[in-house]
Write a protein that holds these residues in place. Structure first.
Motif, PDB file in Angstrom:
ATOM      1  N   PRO B 141       0.829  -1.196   0.000  1.00 46.73           N
ATOM      2  CA  PRO B 141       0.000   0.000   0.000  1.00 46.73           C
ATOM      3  C   PRO B 141       0.875   1.262   0.000  1.00 46.73           C
ATOM      4  O   PRO B 141       2.037   1.224   0.421  1.00 46.73           O
ATOM      5  CB  PRO B 141      -0.802  -0.111   1.292  1.00 46.73           C
ATOM      6  CG  PRO B 141      -0.115  -1.099   2.120  1.00 46.73           C
ATOM      7  CD  PRO B 141       0.730  -1.952   1.235  1.00 46.73           C
ATOM      8  N   GLY B 143       1.059   5.206   1.245  1.00 52.17           N
ATOM      9  CA  GLY B 143       0.444   6.198   2.115  1.00 52.17           C
ATOM     10  C   GLY B 143       0.628   7.589   1.548  1.00 52.17           C
ATOM     11  O   GLY B 143       1.544   7.847   0.781  1.00 52.17           O
ATOM     12  N   SER B 144      -0.277   8.467   1.934  1.00 51.39           N
ATOM     13  CA  SER B 144      -0.172   9.839   1.446  1.00 51.39           C
ATOM     14  C   SER B 144       0.313  10.751   2.572  1.00 51.39           C
ATOM     15  O   SER B 144      -0.071  10.579   3.718  1.00 51.39           O
ATOM     16  CB  SER B 144      -1.552  10.301   0.970  1.00 51.39           C
ATOM     17  OG  SER B 144      -1.600  11.697   0.944  1.00 51.39           O
ATOM     18  N   GLU B 236      -6.162   8.844   3.049  1.00 52.29           N
ATOM     19  CA  GLU B 236      -4.702   8.917   3.038  1.00 52.29           C
ATOM     20  C   GLU B 236      -3.975   7.623   2.696  1.00 52.29           C
ATOM     21  O   GLU B 236      -2.850   7.414   3.120  1.00 52.29           O
ATOM     22  CB  GLU B 236      -4.190   9.410   4.406  1.00 52.29           C
ATOM     23  CG  GLU B 236      -4.751  10.757   4.755  1.00 52.29           C
ATOM     24  CD  GLU B 236      -4.192  11.290   6.045  1.00 52.29           C
ATOM     25  OE1 GLU B 236      -3.889  10.489   6.936  1.00 52.29           O
ATOM     26  OE2 GLU B 236      -4.023  12.507   6.135  1.00 52.29           O
ATOM     27  N   MET B 237      -4.616   6.732   1.974  1.00 55.03           N
ATOM     28  CA  MET B 237      -3.950   5.468   1.649  1.00 55.03           C
ATOM     29  C   MET B 237      -4.516   4.896   0.364  1.00 55.03           C
ATOM     30  O   MET B 237      -5.685   5.049   0.093  1.00 55.03           O
ATOM     31  CB  MET B 237      -4.198   4.480   2.786  1.00 55.03           C
ATOM     32  CG  MET B 237      -2.991   3.775   3.293  1.00 55.03           C
ATOM     33  SD  MET B 237      -2.834   2.203   2.528  1.00 55.03           S
ATOM     34  CE  MET B 237      -4.288   1.370   3.173  1.00 55.03           C
ATOM     35  N   THR B 238      -3.653   4.246  -0.416  1.00 51.75           N
ATOM     36  CA  THR B 238      -4.168   3.557  -1.583  1.00 51.75           C
ATOM     37  C   THR B 238      -3.361   2.288  -1.805  1.00 51.75           C
ATOM     38  O   THR B 238      -2.293   2.114  -1.224  1.00 51.75           O
ATOM     39  CB  THR B 238      -4.126   4.438  -2.841  1.00 51.75           C
ATOM     40  OG1 THR B 238      -4.766   3.752  -3.902  1.00 51.75           O
ATOM     41  CG2 THR B 238      -2.709   4.750  -3.254  1.00 51.75           C
ATOM     42  N   ARG B 239      -3.890   1.398  -2.610  1.00 51.18           N
ATOM     43  CA  ARG B 239      -3.173   0.206  -3.019  1.00 51.18           C
ATOM     44  C   ARG B 239      -3.742  -0.260  -4.351  1.00 51.18           C
ATOM     45  O   ARG B 239      -4.764   0.253  -4.795  1.00 51.18           O
ATOM     46  CB  ARG B 239      -3.262  -0.886  -1.966  1.00 51.18           C
ATOM     47  CG  ARG B 239      -4.690  -1.202  -1.541  1.00 51.18           C
ATOM     48  CD  ARG B 239      -4.715  -2.252  -0.468  1.00 51.18           C
ATOM     49  NE  ARG B 239      -4.065  -3.443  -0.975  1.00 51.18           N
ATOM     50  CZ  ARG B 239      -3.379  -4.286  -0.207  1.00 51.18           C
ATOM     51  NH1 ARG B 239      -3.255  -4.034   1.071  1.00 51.18           N
ATOM     52  NH2 ARG B 239      -2.834  -5.354  -0.721  1.00 51.18           N
TER      53      ARG B 239
END
Lengths: 341, 317
Positions: B141, B143-144, B236-239
Motif C-alpha cells: 500500500p 500512504g499519502s 490517506e492510503m491507496t493500493r
C-alpha cells in the motif's frame, strides 16, 4: 476461404452416419482420458504437476464454464456471481464432512441440490430484472455468500474449513494426495455427463426457449414461451453444475476458505465463456482449457502472468469479437443468405 | 447489535456518510454516463480510480517532494499543492479513461453488437492496469503525506465537522453543479443527451459519435479522478486493489439510483454512503459491503429500474 475450425467440425459431424459419429466421439473421449500421458512433454507445466493442473484449474473450470454457458451463452442472462454456487457446493462438502460421516460421493448430490436450491431462490427473486441489473444483483449475491462465510465462525470464518476428507477408494481407484489422475478422470466424467445433458436440452424445448429468450425476450414472451420459467431453469441448471464443481474441488483440495471464492473467479469463468464463443459447447470448452492452462504454463514469469492474461483477453476480443469458436449464426444466415435452416 | 451507537453518533455518522457518498457519486459518474451513451458497464472505471489515487500521491511526493512525515502545509502553499494534486489526478484519470475507450471499446463497437465482448475487453484492461500497478508497487500500500491538517472546524450535535470531509462535500457539490450545467446547457452536453436517447438517430442527425463518446469518457474520468483525490485526502492510503473495492460500491450506487441517469447516481451515491456508515456502526465494519448489496437487491425487487429509473425510451432498449 480461410480455414474455419467450427464449420469444418460441424460439416464433418453433419456428413457422418451414426457409426462414424460414435467413432469420432469415442476418439475424442479416449483422447481426453489419455491426456495425463502427456506429462513430461512440452505441454508440461512448471511449478505444479501437469496432471494436477488437468484437474484444477482446467477440469474444474471447464465444468463451471459449461454451467455458466447455459446461463450466459444460451439464455443471454449475464451472471457475474456464478462463484456463489461453486462456494455453496464446496461449503456443503466442508460442513457435511465436519458433522457427518458421509463420503464425497454421498455429499455430491446434496451439494448439487443445495446449489440448485440457492439458484432457485436467487433466480426466483431477481430474474424479473433484465440485463445489467441482473448482472449487478448476481454479483452482489456472490459477495454476500463470500462475506457471510467470512464472518460466520460456524464455518471457520476467514480460516475456512480444513481436513475435508478425500473421496474413499472406489472401484479400485484410490483418491489421495498422489492420485491426481483419478481426480482428473472423475471431473472428466462429470464434464461428459454435463455436455450430454446440455446437448440433449439444447435440441429440445428448453434449448429452443433459451435461444428465443437470448435473441429477443419480448418476442419470445409474445410467442408464448414462459420466459420466467425457462430463465429460472437455466439458472438452476447452471447452479447445479457449479455446485458439483465445488464439491469436487473441496474434496481434492481438502481445505476451503472464503477468499478462494472471490469475485475474480466469476469474472474468470465468464471470460472463458465469452473468449471461447458464447453458446457453443466446444468453443467454451476450448476457451476454458486454453485460458486456464496458459497462466499455469507461463508460471515461470509468474509475476506477470495475470498481466499477460489480461493482454490476451484484450487482443483476442479485438481480433475475434465473437470468440474463438463462435456459435453458428443461424439468425444471420436466415437474413443474409436467404436460406433459412 | 447495538443500536445505541446509531443514536449516540447519528450526526457524525451522517456527516461521514455524506462525504463518502459524494466520493461514490463522483466515481459513479464514470459508470453512469458511459452507460447512458453506450449501454455498457464500463468495468475499467474502477482502475481509472486506482490510477487517479496513485497520481494524487505521486504529485505530492514526487513533484513537491513531500514525504510521509512532512508537516501539514498552510496558507497559499496548501491551496497551491492541493490544487496541483486535484488537477494531476483529474488529468491522469481523464486521459486514462479516454485511452481505455480507444483501446478496449472503439474497435469492438464498430465490429460487433455483442455487449459482452466489450465487457470482457474492459475486464482485460482492468486486469492489465491493476496487475501493472501491483507489480510496480510490489503489492504494497502507498500512504499519502498529510498536507491538510485535519482540524475540527465546528461541532454540530456532537459531530465533529473536519476540514477534509467538509472540503470533499463542498468541492463535490461544485463539480456536480458544473457537470449538470454542462450536460444540460452546452452543445456537447446536448450531444451526449441526444446519443443516450437514440444512438442511431443521433448519428443520422450528423452528430460525431466518436467525439461525443470520447467526451463522455473524459468527463467520467475527470469525475473519477476528482473522487480519487478526495478519497486520498480523507483516507490517506491507496493500493492496487482499491479500484475493485471502491468501484464495486460506486457501481452499486449507480444502479441503486438508476444507471444511465446522472441525478440518479447522485441520489444512489449519497444513499449508499449513509447506509454503509450506519450499517458499519450497528453491525460492525465486516458487514458493511453486504448491507449495500442487500439494500440494492431489495430496491431492485420493488423498483426494477432503480430509485429514479431510466427515462422510458431508454429502459426498453
Amino acid at each position: 476461404m480461410p480455414f474455419n475450425l467450427r464449420d469444418t467440425g460441424a460439416t464433418l459431424w453433419a456428413n457422418s452416419n451414426k457409426w462414424q459419429r460414435y467413432l469420432i466421439a469415442g476418439v475424442i473421449i479416449v483422447g481426453a482420458f489419455a491426456l495425463p500421458l502427456l506429462e513430461g512433454t512440452f505441454l508440461n507445466t512448471p511449478r505444479t504437476p501437469f496432471v494436477s493442473v488437468l484437474f484444477y484449474p482446467i477440469g474444474v473450470y471447464v465444468l463451471m464454464a459449461l454451467g455458466l454457458n447455459v446461463v450466459v451463452g444460451k439464455s443471454g442472462l449475464l451472471d457475474l456471481g456464478y462463484v456463489a454456487f461453486y462456494a455453496v457446493g464446496a461449503y456443503t462438502a466442508g460442513i457435511l464432512s465436519m458433522h457427518t460421516k458421509l463420503n464425497t460421493w454421498e455429499i455430491l448430490p446434496v451439494g448439487i441440490a443445495l446449489a440448485m436450491l440457492s439458484g432457485f431462490v436467487l433466480g426466483a427473486a431477481v430474474l424479473r430484472l433484465r440485463g445489467d441489473y441482473l448482472a449487478i444483483v448476481t454479483l452482489g449475491f456472490g459477495e454476500i455468500i463470500r462475506i457471510t462465510a467470512l464472518n460466520s465462525s460456524a464455518v471457520g470464518g476467514a480460516n475456512g474449513i480444513s481436513n475435508i476428507p478425500n473421496p474413499p477408494t472406489t472401484f479400485g481407484f484410490t483418491f489421495d494426495l498422489e492420485s491426481d489422475r483419478n481426480y482428473y478422470w472423475v471431473v472428466l466424467i462429470l464434464i461428459i455427463i454435463t455436455i450430454l445433458i446440455i446437448r440433449g436440452l439444447s435440441a429440445r424445448r428448453p434449448g429452443r426457449a433459451w435461444e428465443s429468450i437470448r435473441q429477443d425476450e419480448d418476442v419470445a414472451e409474445l410467442m408464448g414461451v414462459n420466459t420466467y420459467k425457462y430463465k429460472l431453469w437455466a439458472f438452476v441448471f447452471g447452479a447445479s453444475v457449479g455446485g458439483a464443481a465445488g464439491v469436487l474441488f473441496a474434496s481434492k483440495a481438502m481445505f476451503i476458505a472464503p477468499n478462494i471464492f472471490n469475485y475474480n473467479i466469476s469474472i474468470l469463468i465468464l471470460a472463458f465463456v465469452v473468449f471461447g464463443g458464447m453458446g457453443n459447447i466446444w468453443g467454451v470448452v476450448f476457451g476454458a482449457v486454453l485460458l486456464s492452462y496458459i497462466p499455469e504454463r507461463i508460471r515461470f514469469i509468474s509475476e506477470a502472468r495475470m498481466l499477460i492474461f489480461g493482454l490476451v483477453l484484450i487482443i483476442m476480443m479485438n481480433l475475434r469479437p465473437d470468440g474463438l469458436l463462435p456459435r453458428k449464426k443461424r439468425e444471420k444466415i436466415g437474413i443474409a443468405g436467404g436460406e433459412i435452416k | 447489535m447495538d443500536f445505541s451507537v446509531l443514536t449516540d453518533q447519528f450526526a457524525s455518522l451522517t456527516f461521514d456518510g455524506i462525504a463518502l457518498g459524494f466520493i461514490y457519486v463522483l466515481i459513479a459518474l464514470g459508470y453512469t454516463m458511459v452507460y447512458g451513451v453506450l449501454r455498457l458497464i464500463n468495468f475499467a472505471n474502477s482502475e481509472v480510480f486506482m490510477l487517479g489515487s496513485f497520481a494524487t500521491i505521486l504529485v505530492a511526493t514526487k513533484l513537491f517532494n513531500h514525504t510521509i512525515e512532512s508537516d501539514p502545509l498552510t496558507g497559499f502553499k496548501l491551496v497551491y499543492t492541493m490544487t496541483a494534486m486535484l488537477v494531476g489526478a483529474m488529468i491522469v484519470s481523464g486521459v486514462a479513461s479516454v485511452i481505455i475507450e480507444i483501446v478496449a471499446y472503439r474497435r469492438l463497437r464498430s465490429r460487433t453488437s455483442n455487449r459482452l465482448t466489450s465487457l470482457i475487453s474492459a475486464i482485460g484492461v482492468s486486469i492489465v492496469l491493476a496487475e501493472a500497478v501491483r507489480m510496480a508497487t510490489s503489492s504494497a500500500p502507498m500512504g499519502s503525506p498529510r498536507l491538510l491538517d485535519k482540524t475540527i472546524l465546528a461541532t454540530v450535535w456532537g459531530a465533529d465537522i473536519r476540514v477534509d470531509t467538509l472540503l470533499v462535500i463542498v468541492f463535490a457539490i461544485i463539480l456536480l453543479i458544473v457537470l449538470d450545467l454542462f450536460v444540460n446547457k452546452s452543445r456537447l452536453g446536448m450531444g451526449i443527451r441526444a446519443v443516450s436517447m437514440d444512438y442511431d438517430t443521433s448519428r443520422l442527425m450528423g452528430i460525431n459519435l466518436n467525439k461525443i463518446i470520447s467526451t463522455t469518457f473524459l468527463i467520467g474520468g475527470l469525475g473519477t479522478g476528482a473522487a480519487s483525490f478526495f478519497y486520498i485526502t480523507v483516507y490517506e492510503m491507496t493500493r492496487f486493489s482499491i479500484g475493485f473495492e471502491l468501484g464495486l460500491a460506486a457501481f452499486t450506487a449507480a444502479v441503486l439510483g438508476g444507471i444511465g441517469n446522472i441525478r440518479g447516481a447522485f441520489a444512489g451515491g449519497i444513499a449508499l454512503g449513509l447506509i454503509e456508515m450506519y450499517a458499519s456502526a450497528v453491525l460492525g465494519t465486516q458487514w458493511r459491503s453486504i448491507t449495500a448489496f442487500v439494500i440494492l437487491i431489495l430496491v431492485l425487487l420493488f423498483k426494477p429500474n432503480g430509485i429514479f429509473g431510466e427515462s422510458l425510451q431508454q429502459a426498453r432498449v
